[in-house]
Scaffold this active site. Structure first.
Site, PDB file in Angstrom:
ATOM      1  N   GLY A  31      58.601  63.320 -78.771  1.00 21.67           N
ATOM      2  CA  GLY A  31      57.539  64.060 -79.451  1.00 21.67           C
ATOM      3  C   GLY A  31      56.241  64.057 -78.678  1.00 21.67           C
ATOM      4  O   GLY A  31      56.229  63.780 -77.479  1.00 21.67           O
ATOM      5  N   HIS A  37      57.438  69.379 -71.766  1.00 19.99           N
ATOM      6  CA  HIS A  37      58.579  69.411 -72.702  1.00 19.99           C
ATOM      7  C   HIS A  37      59.000  70.861 -72.977  1.00 19.99           C
ATOM      8  O   HIS A  37      60.192  71.156 -73.063  1.00 19.99           O
ATOM      9  CB  HIS A  37      58.197  68.780 -74.044  1.00 19.99           C
ATOM     10  CG  HIS A  37      57.859  67.329 -73.976  1.00 19.99           C
ATOM     11  ND1 HIS A  37      56.583  66.862 -74.151  1.00 19.99           N
ATOM     12  CD2 HIS A  37      58.638  66.240 -73.775  1.00 19.99           C
ATOM     13  CE1 HIS A  37      56.581  65.535 -74.061  1.00 19.99           C
ATOM     14  NE2 HIS A  37      57.809  65.135 -73.832  1.00 19.99           N
ATOM     15  N   GLY A 149      63.386  65.874 -67.805  1.00 18.60           N
ATOM     16  CA  GLY A 149      62.374  66.139 -66.781  1.00 18.60           C
ATOM     17  C   GLY A 149      62.585  65.290 -65.535  1.00 18.60           C
ATOM     18  O   GLY A 149      62.938  64.111 -65.627  1.00 18.60           O
ATOM     19  N   ASP A 152      60.552  61.799 -64.803  1.00 19.86           N
ATOM     20  CA  ASP A 152      61.155  60.474 -65.008  1.00 19.86           C
ATOM     21  C   ASP A 152      62.389  60.406 -64.111  1.00 19.86           C
ATOM     22  O   ASP A 152      63.525  60.475 -64.579  1.00 19.86           O
ATOM     23  CB  ASP A 152      61.518  60.285 -66.476  1.00 19.86           C
ATOM     24  CG  ASP A 152      60.280  60.292 -67.346  1.00 19.86           C
ATOM     25  OD1 ASP A 152      59.443  59.400 -67.189  1.00 19.86           O
ATOM     26  OD2 ASP A 152      60.128  61.210 -68.168  1.00 19.86           O
ATOM     27  N   VAL A 178      56.057  69.435 -64.515  1.00 24.55           N
ATOM     28  CA  VAL A 178      54.955  70.382 -64.739  1.00 24.55           C
ATOM     29  C   VAL A 178      53.653  69.610 -64.513  1.00 24.55           C
ATOM     30  O   VAL A 178      53.498  68.486 -65.002  1.00 24.55           O
ATOM     31  CB  VAL A 178      55.014  70.972 -66.164  1.00 24.55           C
ATOM     32  CG1 VAL A 178      53.849  71.912 -66.422  1.00 24.55           C
ATOM     33  CG2 VAL A 178      56.342  71.696 -66.376  1.00 24.55           C
TER      34      VAL A 178
HETATM   35  O1  PAF Z   1      61.893  60.702 -71.695  1.00 26.67           O
HETATM   36  C1  PAF Z   1      61.803  60.418 -72.907  1.00 26.67           C
HETATM   37  O2  PAF Z   1      60.989  60.994 -73.636  1.00 26.67           O
HETATM   38  C2  PAF Z   1      62.710  59.339 -73.500  1.00 26.67           C
HETATM   39  O3  PAF Z   1      62.913  58.309 -72.604  1.00 26.67           O
HETATM   40  C3  PAF Z   1      64.055  59.898 -74.034  1.00 26.67           C
HETATM   41  C4  PAF Z   1      64.887  60.495 -72.899  1.00 26.67           C
HETATM   42  C5  PAF Z   1      63.782  60.960 -75.079  1.00 26.67           C
HETATM   43  C6  PAF Z   1      64.856  58.776 -74.663  1.00 26.67           C
HETATM   44  O4  PAF Z   1      64.186  58.202 -75.728  1.00 26.67           O
END
Ligand code: PAF
Length: 282
Positions: A31, A37, A149, A152, A178
Site C-alpha cells: 500500500g 506501484h 519492481g 527491490d 520509476v
Molecule cells: O515490495 C513490497 O512491497 C513487499 O516486500 C511485498 C513484495 C509486497 C511483500 O510483502
C-alpha cells in the site's frame, strides 16, 4: 473495481474469472501507492486480463526496530489510484486473515543464497518474511503472471528463485524503477524524509551512476570503487549500510569475467533507509 478483505471472497471472485477463461495478474504491495506501484499495475494489465493488487503490510518482513507500526496505511487513497490505473480487484486482508495462528506458528519459506547478503545480512529474517507472504499470495491468487519492481533488486531475485524452486506456475515479471526528476527512486519511505534530507537523497542515484560510468570506462578494482562510493555517500551526510558490486544473476561479489553487473546500495538518511540499484552490461 472491487475490494475484498477475505480469502474466501477472493477465491470465489477469481474462480468466476477463471471459468470465463480470463488470465490473472498479481501485483503484491504494502500500500501507500505511488507512481512506481502504478507502473506495476499497468504492466500487469498489459500482460493479463484481470489485475489483482494486494495491499498487506506484512509484519513478518519487519525487524523488531523497524517501521511496522508507523508504515503508512492509506487504503482509500490507494483504491482511487488503482481504479484510475485499470486495476480489477484489490485484496486487502487483515493480519488475522493471513496469519490466523500467529506469526510464531507460521510455516516459513527460506530461500538460500540470493537472500543471504546485502539487505538479507542487514535485515535478518526480512526475506523469509517476504518469501513466505509472496508464496502465500501466489497460492491464494494463483496468478498467471506477477509483477514486482526492479527497485527491490534482491527481493526480485529471491521471488524468482522461490517460484522456480517450488515449481509455482507463475511468470515473475520485473518492472523498471520509476524515479523522480532528480533521480531519486520512488519509494513509500521517501515520505519519511525531511525537506533537508529530501534535498540530499538524490546523491544515492548520482553515486550509482558515477560508479557505473567508472565501470563502463573499464575499471575492475571493485573494492576501491565500493569504498569510493561509500565515502561519497558519507560526505553527503548519509550513513551507508552497503554498496556492493555484484554479478547480476547470483548477487555474489563480481569478478573480472562477469559481464552483467549490478550495483546495490542501501544507506540511511537520518532514520530512513534508502535502497537503490543500477545494472550494467560490460
Ligand atoms: O515490495 C513490497 O512491497 C513487499 O516486500 C511485498 C513484495 C509486497 C511483500 O510483502
Amino acid at each position: 473495481m472491487r475490494t475484498v478483505h477475505s480469502l474466501k471472497e477472493l477465491r470465489t471472485i477469481l474462480r468466476g474469472y477463471r471459468q470465463q477463461g480470463k488470465t490473472i495478474g498479481l501485483v503484491p504491495t504494502m500500500g501507500n501507492l505511488h507512481e512506481g506501484h502504478i507502473s506495476l499495475v499497468r504492466k500487469a494489465a498489459e500482460a493479463s486480463d484481470i489485475v489483482v493488487t494486494s495491499i498487506f503490510v506484512n509484519p513478518m518482513q519487519f525487524g523488531a526496530n523497524e517501521d511496522l507500526d508507523t508504515y503508512p496505511r492509506t487504503l482509500a487513497a490507494d483504491q482511487d489510484k488503482l481504479a484510475a490505473a485499470g486495476n480489477t480487484l484489490v485484496f486487502a486482508p487483515g493480519v488475522e486473515e493471513i496469519y490466523p495462528e500467529g506469526l510464531a506458528n507460521q510455516t516459513k519459506v527460506v530461500v538460500p543464497e540470493v537472500s543471504e547478503g546485502h539487505c538479507g545480512a542487514s535485515r535478518p529474517g526480512h526475506f523469509e518474511g517476504v518469501a513466505t507472504v509472496v508464496t502465500m499470495l501466489f497460492n491464494m491468487v494463483q496468478p498467471d503472471i506477477a509483477v514486482f519492481g526492479e527497485k527491490d533488486f534482491q527481493q526480485l531475485a529471491v521471488i524468482r528463485k522461490l517460484a522456480r524452486d517450488l515449481m509455482i506456475p507463475v511468470e515473475v515479471i520485473g518492472a523498471p524503477t520509476v524515479r523522480e526528476d532528480d533521480g531519486l527512486a520512488k519509494s513509500s519511505r521517501n515520505g519519511y524524509l525531511s525537506e533537508q534530507e529530501r534535498a540530499i537523497a538524490p546523491v544515492v542515484f548520482r553515486t550509482l551512476s558515477h560508479t557505473a560510468d567508472q565501470l563502463a570506462q573499464g575499471r575492475t578494482d571493485y573494492s576501491n570503487l565500493e569504498q569510493e562510493a561509500r565515502e561519497a555517500l558519507s560526505e553527503a551526510g548519509l550513513r551507508p549500510d552497503y554498496f556492493n558490486i555484484v554479478n547480476s544473476l547470483t548477487l555474489k561479489p563480481a569478478n573480472e569475467a562477469d559481464r552483467e553487473l549490478t550495483l546495490l546500495v542501501a544507506a540511511f538518511l537520518g532514520t530512513t533507509r534508502l535502497i537503490d540499484n543500477l545494472s550494467i552490461t560490460r
